[in-house]
Design a protein around this motif. Structure first.
Motif, PDB file in Angstrom:
ATOM      1  N   TYR A 177       0.806  -1.219   0.000  1.00 40.37           N
ATOM      2  CA  TYR A 177       0.000   0.000   0.000  1.00 40.37           C
ATOM      3  C   TYR A 177       0.841   1.273   0.000  1.00 40.37           C
ATOM      4  CZ  TYR A 177      -4.232  -2.693   1.156  1.00 40.37           C
ATOM      5  OH  TYR A 177      -5.292  -3.549   1.128  1.00 40.37           O
ATOM      6  N   ASN A 178       1.951   1.234   0.702  1.00 40.25           N
ATOM      7  CA  ASN A 178       2.693   2.452   1.010  1.00 40.25           C
ATOM      8  C   ASN A 178       3.441   3.004  -0.195  1.00 40.25           C
ATOM      9  OD1 ASN A 178       4.148  -0.173   1.923  1.00 40.25           O
ATOM     10  ND2 ASN A 178       5.805   1.224   1.356  1.00 40.25           N
ATOM     11  N   LYS A 179       3.887   4.235  -0.035  1.00 37.34           N
ATOM     12  CA  LYS A 179       4.793   4.839  -1.001  1.00 37.34           C
ATOM     13  C   LYS A 179       6.235   4.517  -0.608  1.00 37.34           C
ATOM     14  CE  LYS A 179       1.872   8.899  -1.928  1.00 37.34           C
ATOM     15  NZ  LYS A 179       1.816  10.394  -1.875  1.00 37.34           N
ATOM     16  N   VAL A 180       7.110   4.464  -1.580  1.00 37.86           N
ATOM     17  CA  VAL A 180       8.552   4.374  -1.357  1.00 37.86           C
ATOM     18  C   VAL A 180       9.192   5.510  -2.137  1.00 37.86           C
ATOM     19  CG1 VAL A 180      10.643   3.006  -1.623  1.00 37.86           C
ATOM     20  CG2 VAL A 180       8.486   1.875  -1.029  1.00 37.86           C
ATOM     21  N   ASN A 181       9.820   6.404  -1.409  1.00 31.94           N
ATOM     22  CA  ASN A 181      10.448   7.584  -2.012  1.00 31.94           C
ATOM     23  C   ASN A 181       9.474   8.338  -2.909  1.00 31.94           C
ATOM     24  OD1 ASN A 181      12.895   7.120  -0.680  1.00 31.94           O
ATOM     25  ND2 ASN A 181      13.595   5.727  -2.284  1.00 31.94           N
ATOM     26  N   ALA A 182       8.277   8.590  -2.336  1.00 36.41           N
ATOM     27  CA  ALA A 182       7.247   9.464  -2.900  1.00 36.41           C
ATOM     28  C   ALA A 182       6.409   8.820  -3.997  1.00 36.41           C
ATOM     29  CB  ALA A 182       7.846  10.778  -3.411  1.00 36.41           C
ATOM     30  N   THR A 183       6.620   7.543  -4.304  1.00 36.98           N
ATOM     31  CA  THR A 183       5.830   6.873  -5.333  1.00 36.98           C
ATOM     32  C   THR A 183       5.191   5.625  -4.750  1.00 36.98           C
ATOM     33  OG1 THR A 183       7.342   7.638  -7.064  1.00 36.98           O
ATOM     34  CG2 THR A 183       5.864   5.835  -7.634  1.00 36.98           C
ATOM     35  N   PHE A 184       3.891   5.453  -4.965  1.00 40.00           N
ATOM     36  CA  PHE A 184       3.218   4.262  -4.470  1.00 40.00           C
ATOM     37  C   PHE A 184       3.887   3.008  -5.017  1.00 40.00           C
ATOM     38  CE2 PHE A 184      -0.439   7.159  -3.716  1.00 40.00           C
ATOM     39  CZ  PHE A 184      -0.710   6.800  -2.398  1.00 40.00           C
ATOM     40  N   SER A 185       3.966   1.986  -4.165  1.00 36.28           N
ATOM     41  CA  SER A 185       4.674   0.766  -4.556  1.00 36.28           C
ATOM     42  C   SER A 185       4.077   0.118  -5.790  1.00 36.28           C
ATOM     43  CB  SER A 185       4.661  -0.239  -3.397  1.00 36.28           C
ATOM     44  OG  SER A 185       5.374   0.256  -2.294  1.00 36.28           O
ATOM     45  N   CYS A 186       2.756   0.205  -5.958  1.00 38.62           N
ATOM     46  CA  CYS A 186       2.103  -0.457  -7.087  1.00 38.62           C
ATOM     47  C   CYS A 186       2.197   0.329  -8.388  1.00 38.62           C
ATOM     48  CB  CYS A 186       0.645  -0.747  -6.749  1.00 38.62           C
ATOM     49  SG  CYS A 186       0.445  -2.066  -5.511  1.00 38.62           S
ATOM     50  N   GLU A 187       2.877   1.457  -8.362  1.00 38.16           N
ATOM     51  CA  GLU A 187       3.159   2.168  -9.606  1.00 38.16           C
ATOM     52  C   GLU A 187       4.600   2.688  -9.601  1.00 38.16           C
ATOM     53  OE1 GLU A 187       1.188   6.491  -8.758  1.00 38.16           O
ATOM     54  OE2 GLU A 187      -0.215   4.823  -8.994  1.00 38.16           O
ATOM     55  N   ASN A 188       5.464   1.905  -8.938  1.00 41.60           N
ATOM     56  CA  ASN A 188       6.852   2.313  -8.749  1.00 41.60           C
ATOM     57  C   ASN A 188       7.719   1.642  -9.799  1.00 41.60           C
ATOM     58  OD1 ASN A 188       9.544   2.636  -7.613  1.00 41.60           O
ATOM     59  ND2 ASN A 188       8.496   3.289  -5.740  1.00 41.60           N
ATOM     60  N   ASP A 189       8.028   2.381 -10.846  1.00 42.29           N
ATOM     61  CA  ASP A 189       8.781   1.834 -11.977  1.00 42.29           C
ATOM     62  C   ASP A 189      10.132   1.278 -11.537  1.00 42.29           C
ATOM     63  OD1 ASP A 189       9.161   1.740 -15.084  1.00 42.29           O
ATOM     64  OD2 ASP A 189      10.952   2.775 -14.353  1.00 42.29           O
ATOM     65  N   PHE A 190      10.787   1.951 -10.616  1.00 47.48           N
ATOM     66  CA  PHE A 190      12.094   1.482 -10.152  1.00 47.48           C
ATOM     67  C   PHE A 190      11.969   0.130  -9.468  1.00 47.48           C
ATOM     68  CE2 PHE A 190      15.062   1.148  -6.538  1.00 47.48           C
ATOM     69  CZ  PHE A 190      16.249   1.034  -7.247  1.00 47.48           C
ATOM     70  N   LEU A 191      11.011  -0.013  -8.546  1.00 47.96           N
ATOM     71  CA  LEU A 191      10.878  -1.267  -7.807  1.00 47.96           C
ATOM     72  C   LEU A 191      10.366  -2.399  -8.684  1.00 47.96           C
ATOM     73  CD1 LEU A 191       9.348   0.009  -4.446  1.00 47.96           C
ATOM     74  CD2 LEU A 191      11.692  -0.765  -4.840  1.00 47.96           C
ATOM     75  N   LEU A 192       9.381  -2.113  -9.535  1.00 49.71           N
ATOM     76  CA  LEU A 192       8.728  -3.176 -10.284  1.00 49.71           C
ATOM     77  C   LEU A 192       9.452  -3.543 -11.572  1.00 49.71           C
ATOM     78  CD1 LEU A 192       4.973  -2.131  -9.833  1.00 49.71           C
ATOM     79  CD2 LEU A 192       6.337  -3.716  -8.455  1.00 49.71           C
ATOM     80  N   ASN A 193       9.949  -2.568 -12.272  1.00 48.24           N
ATOM     81  CA  ASN A 193      10.603  -2.860 -13.547  1.00 48.24           C
ATOM     82  C   ASN A 193      12.123  -2.967 -13.436  1.00 48.24           C
ATOM     83  OD1 ASN A 193       8.268  -3.058 -15.139  1.00 48.24           O
ATOM     84  ND2 ASN A 193       8.146  -0.834 -15.399  1.00 48.24           N
ATOM     85  N   THR A 194      12.750  -1.968 -12.810  1.00 45.42           N
ATOM     86  CA  THR A 194      14.213  -1.991 -12.735  1.00 45.42           C
ATOM     87  C   THR A 194      14.708  -3.115 -11.830  1.00 45.42           C
ATOM     88  OG1 THR A 194      14.333   0.393 -13.127  1.00 45.42           O
ATOM     89  CG2 THR A 194      16.273  -0.666 -12.155  1.00 45.42           C
ATOM     90  N   VAL A 195      14.229  -3.146 -10.596  1.00 49.10           N
ATOM     91  CA  VAL A 195      14.737  -4.127  -9.628  1.00 49.10           C
ATOM     92  C   VAL A 195      14.152  -5.509  -9.889  1.00 49.10           C
ATOM     93  CG1 VAL A 195      14.892  -4.748  -7.193  1.00 49.10           C
ATOM     94  CG2 VAL A 195      15.111  -2.350  -7.882  1.00 49.10           C
ATOM     95  N   LEU A 196      12.836  -5.613  -9.815  1.00 48.12           N
ATOM     96  CA  LEU A 196      12.182  -6.922  -9.843  1.00 48.12           C
ATOM     97  C   LEU A 196      12.393  -7.637 -11.174  1.00 48.12           C
ATOM     98  CD1 LEU A 196      10.256  -8.870  -8.298  1.00 48.12           C
ATOM     99  CD2 LEU A 196       8.353  -7.635  -9.376  1.00 48.12           C
ATOM    100  N   ARG A 197      12.148  -6.963 -12.269  1.00 42.81           N
ATOM    101  CA  ARG A 197      12.167  -7.652 -13.555  1.00 42.81           C
ATOM    102  C   ARG A 197      13.526  -7.589 -14.245  1.00 42.81           C
ATOM    103  NH1 ARG A 197       6.589  -5.671 -13.838  1.00 42.81           N
ATOM    104  NH2 ARG A 197       5.236  -7.506 -13.617  1.00 42.81           N
ATOM    105  N   HIS A 198      14.134  -6.417 -14.277  1.00 43.01           N
ATOM    106  CA  HIS A 198      15.414  -6.316 -14.981  1.00 43.01           C
ATOM    107  C   HIS A 198      16.541  -6.959 -14.185  1.00 43.01           C
ATOM    108  CE1 HIS A 198      19.262  -4.389 -16.094  1.00 43.01           C
ATOM    109  NE2 HIS A 198      18.795  -4.495 -17.320  1.00 43.01           N
ATOM    110  N   ASP A 199      16.686  -6.556 -12.925  1.00 40.83           N
ATOM    111  CA  ASP A 199      17.826  -7.032 -12.137  1.00 40.83           C
ATOM    112  C   ASP A 199      17.652  -8.477 -11.675  1.00 40.83           C
ATOM    113  OD1 ASP A 199      18.749  -4.485 -12.483  1.00 40.83           O
ATOM    114  OD2 ASP A 199      18.447  -3.843 -10.414  1.00 40.83           O
ATOM    115  N   TRP A 200      16.439  -8.846 -11.276  1.00 42.11           N
ATOM    116  CA  TRP A 200      16.221 -10.179 -10.712  1.00 42.11           C
ATOM    117  C   TRP A 200      15.675 -11.179 -11.720  1.00 42.11           C
ATOM    118  CZ3 TRP A 200      13.233  -8.680  -5.597  1.00 42.11           C
ATOM    119  CH2 TRP A 200      14.067  -7.875  -4.803  1.00 42.11           C
ATOM    120  N   GLY A 201      15.194 -10.709 -12.873  1.00 42.80           N
ATOM    121  CA  GLY A 201      14.675 -11.619 -13.881  1.00 42.80           C
ATOM    122  C   GLY A 201      13.341 -12.237 -13.530  1.00 42.80           C
TER     123      GLY A 201
END
Length: 762
Positions: A259-283
């Protein structure tokens, strides 16, 4: 004999070879009989990869079929006439595409069993209630936790669900968090290994387990709007590392964003967390679904694939608004097809299409309850035992049992993870001012009756503890007094001060003053303060002990089971020791009348939450600041004694010797810590493992250290400096043996994604 333990990369083999080696204190348990049956031969489609099958299916889908897959509807809103046969009554439903072999999705909460809050979602439909995740973490036993996951997954599909909203691996940064009992620990290695083992076990039944709540959902107060401010390195070395390790081991089919925001962006629309980290870095190649009501925009391009908990298909952000965004060009067809492909590919990869679920499958509840009992027994932590008061002597003639409804059962936590136990709740109490489906439940396993079974020759009396004077009078005439003390924790509510509620501190002090042989059994959701600790000789942390928790507690107290649990979290001596002594946002709350619970505050102004500890969560904070906790991470006593010796470190390989030098069979939890790097003190758990030993027996233990635990996150990757590294064996994060120093060469590397493959049953 040499025992190799807990190399992260070899955990899958460990789970596969040791599934039946579950507990020294309960009969061995085979995989649950309610698991999905194995087909005589693989279906023709099995020769085609999940990706190929998904791409072929998506190419044939209509636009309406695609968009429907991007929403999960509250099942209560789906008319029974529109539900296909075989859909379990749970919390979420997404229709499938039968003509293309794509099954529906039927979702159930949560991480401790097939949840059924208050018994109202499926009236009085029971499931096996596992102990809390914190109790399971106290076992430090990934094989047993994996067996618990397999049991949960088997019951999930037997009740008609193919998605279990499990896998809570948030780190315990805030000990007052109301959902800590759903999470494993404050350490990224311990959390990642145990969370991954649970997820892997669940998915062995051809269903999807989520991993949640991604990420930094560390408190409930203001959870839907608070903003966590934290730098990337601190995240990568702590919370994100826990998720990463759990993802590598468990290969979850879905990630639930928080639910929460991380560095001013909601987690469920956080491009860094969802695309950069989760998908690009971790596959990661599964799909991302939101928590219920956790969507704030049409964020499909930011990494969210599915909106959960809509009231009707076509409503909310991934309904008509998504269609409008597609028409306007702010969302592309390729983005929609990508998200649909992720969902369908996961269905094929985990066998949802080829092994469809159906309600009414057989469940061996007795066998499943034995798994729950094993977890409760191994997860019970003996915190204090002055004068060897425990185990209780068989010659005790009069035992006083006091408090916490110990005459009927053991408590559970509240919220979406709450399981209505098989056999029904022993006690169900309303929560003042809360909805009817939020209840305080006690599991049907009475510690009082179990103690009577362990001590048939003794007179055992019970007092409810509501009158400390009366309880003290009863305790004074007894040989032994056992005070049960509980703390109710729940989703949507945090503890404000970590004190035991309802005047139980005063009750314990009164009983201890009346009888110097007083044992306190804690049934809590997490750490608590103990102002009475110096006046009580024996303290046992039993957590929320689950389906057979009363039996497990009695067996530990009597000595039928030798306690082997170790704390997965630090117990502070005071709130002032915490990085945030005052719970962020607590100044806005209003207590419910007659209750320690409260309504979560509304979003009236921004709630900024910072974590001064950064990546030094839990015991690392205490080591860094020189604070002495009440009880340290990793602490736990036994009725026997162990000696560890001959620590050797060569590169990332570690060996040492463990010997049982006491009078009883027992289990030791070996802990290896990094204590210094190039002369600078550090405190990081880098390896652990349980060793069961008879009196006089010894084993050589070996493990491999994950280099990320020795490194820092710098400049977009991991950096492990060259130099001297000191390691020590610990009985806890504060009690260490003599350090061993080795020199290691420098290493820098980027994350190498671990691709999800076919999941085989453990």
């Amino acid at each position: 004999m040499t025992l190799k333990i807990l190399s992260r990369t070899s955990l899958a083999l460990l789970l596969g070879s040791a599934m039946n080696t579950l507990s020294a204190s309960a009969p061995p348990v085979a995989p649950p009989t309610s698991a999905a049956p194995e087909a005589d031969s693989p279906p023709p489609e099995a020769t085609t990869s999940a990706s190929e099958r998904a791409e072929a299916a998506v190419a044939q889908m209509t636009q309406d079929e695609k968009l429907t897959l991007l929403q999960t509807m509250l099942l209560a809103r789906v008319p029974s006439s529109k539900r296909p046969a075989g859909v379990g009554t749970g919390v979420g439903y997404t229709p499938g595409v039968p003509r293309l072999g794509i099954p529906f999705l039927s979702e159930s909460d949560a991480s401790l069993g097939v949840a059924n809050m208050g018994g109202f979602i499926r009236p009085k439909d029971g499931a096996t209630a596992l102990p809390s995740a914190m109790a399971m973490a106290s076992t430090w036993n990934p094989v047993l936790v994996g067996a618990g996951g397999a049991m949960m997954g088997a019951e999930t599909r037997a009740k008609g669900f193919n998605v279990l909203l499990a896998g809570g691996v948030n780190l315990v940064r805030e000990p007052r968090n109301g959902r800590n009992f759903e999470y494993f620990s404050e350490d990224p290695l311990l959390t990642g290994v145990l969370g991954g083992a649970s997820i892997r076990g669940i998915q062995s039944n051809h269903i999807v387990s989520t991993i949640k709540h991604y990420v930094l959902n560390a408190q409930e107060t203001g959870r839907s709007f608070l903003n966590v401010k934290i730098d990337e390195a601190a995240m990568r070395e702590s919370d994100l590392l826990a998720f990463q390790i759990a993802d590598e081991i468990g290969k979850p089919g879905a990630v639930m964003c928080s639910y929460n925001k991380v560095n001013a962006t909601f987690s469920c629309e956080n491009d860094f967390l969802l695309n950069t980290v989760l998908r690009h870095d971790w596959g990661f190649d599964g799909w991302v679904l939101s928590d219920w009501g956790g969507v704030h925009s049409v964020s499909i391009g930011k990494g969210l694939d599915q909106e959960s908990g809509v009231r009707a298909f076509g409503e909310s952000y991934f309904g008509q608004q998504l269609r409008d965004a597609l028409a306007q060009g702010s969302v592309t067809q390729a983005e929609i097809d990508r998200s649909v492909t992720r969902i369908v590919r996961t269905m094929f990869r985990l066998g949802l299409a080829d092994a469809p679920v159906a309600p009414g499958g057989p469940i061996d509840f007795d066998k499943d309850a034995r798994i729950a009992q094993s977890l409760a027994e191994q997860g019970t932590v003996l915190l204090k035992n002055d004068g060897n008061l425990l185990p209780l002597t068989a010659t005790a003639r009069h035992i006083a049992v006091i408090g916490a409804h110990a005459d009927v059962g053991v408590p559970s936590g509240g919220g979406s993870s709450q399981v209505w136990p098989e056999g029904g709740a022993a006690l169900s109490l309303p929560i003042p001012g809360d909805a009817i489906y939020h209840r305080r439940l006690w599991m049907p396993s009475s510690p009082l009756e179990a103690l009577r079974g362990q001590f048939p020759q003794a007179t055992i009396t019970y007092d409810d503890g509501t009158d400390p004077t009366r309880a003290a009078s009863i305790a004074k005439s007894a040989d032994i007094a056992i005070v049960f003390a509980d703390q109710f924790m729940a989703e949507g509510h945090d503890s404000l001060d970590l004190r035991l509620p309802d005047g139980q501190d005063g009750l314990i002090e009164a009983v201890a003053a009346a009888n110097p042989k007083t044992v306190v059994v804690l049934e809590t959701g997490g750490p608590i303060l103990m102002p009475w600790i110096d006046r009580v000789p024996a303290v046992v942390e039993a957590w929320y002990a689950g389906q057979r928790g009363g039996t497990a507690i009695a067996r530990v107290l009597s000595g039928a089971v030798n306690p082997s649990g170790r704390l997965p979290v630090t117990f502070p001596a005071s709130l002032e020791q915490l990085p945030n002594p005052v719970l962020p946002g607590s100044g806005r709350i209003t207590l419910k009348p007659g209750s320690d619970l409260y309504d979560m505050p509304e979003e009236t102004e921004p709630l900024e939450v910072t974590y001064p500890e950064g990546s030094d969560v839990g015991y690392r904070w205490y080591a860094k600041t020189g604070k002495t906790p009440l009880f340290a991470f990793g602490h736990g006593l036994s009725y026997t004694h162990f000696a560890t010796s001959k620590l050797r470190v060569s590169g990332l390989k570690v060996t040492f010797r463990v010997k049982n030098i006491g009078p009883r069979k027992g289990a030791n939890v070996a802990q290896v810590y990094l204590v210094a790097r190039n002369g600078a003190p550090l405190r990081r758990l880098v390896g652990f493992g349980r060793t069961d030993l008879a009196p006089g027996a010894q084993q050589t233990v070996s493990l491999t250290i994950d280099p990320r635990l020795l490194a820092d996150w710098k400049d977009g990757g991991w950096s492990m400096p060259a130099g001297s590294y000191q390691f020590a064996l610990g009985d806890s994060a504060t009690v260490m043996g003599t350090p061993v120093t080795v020199r290691l060469t420098a290493r820098t590397w980027k994350d190498a994604p671990v691709k999800s493959g076919t999941v085989s049953p453990p």
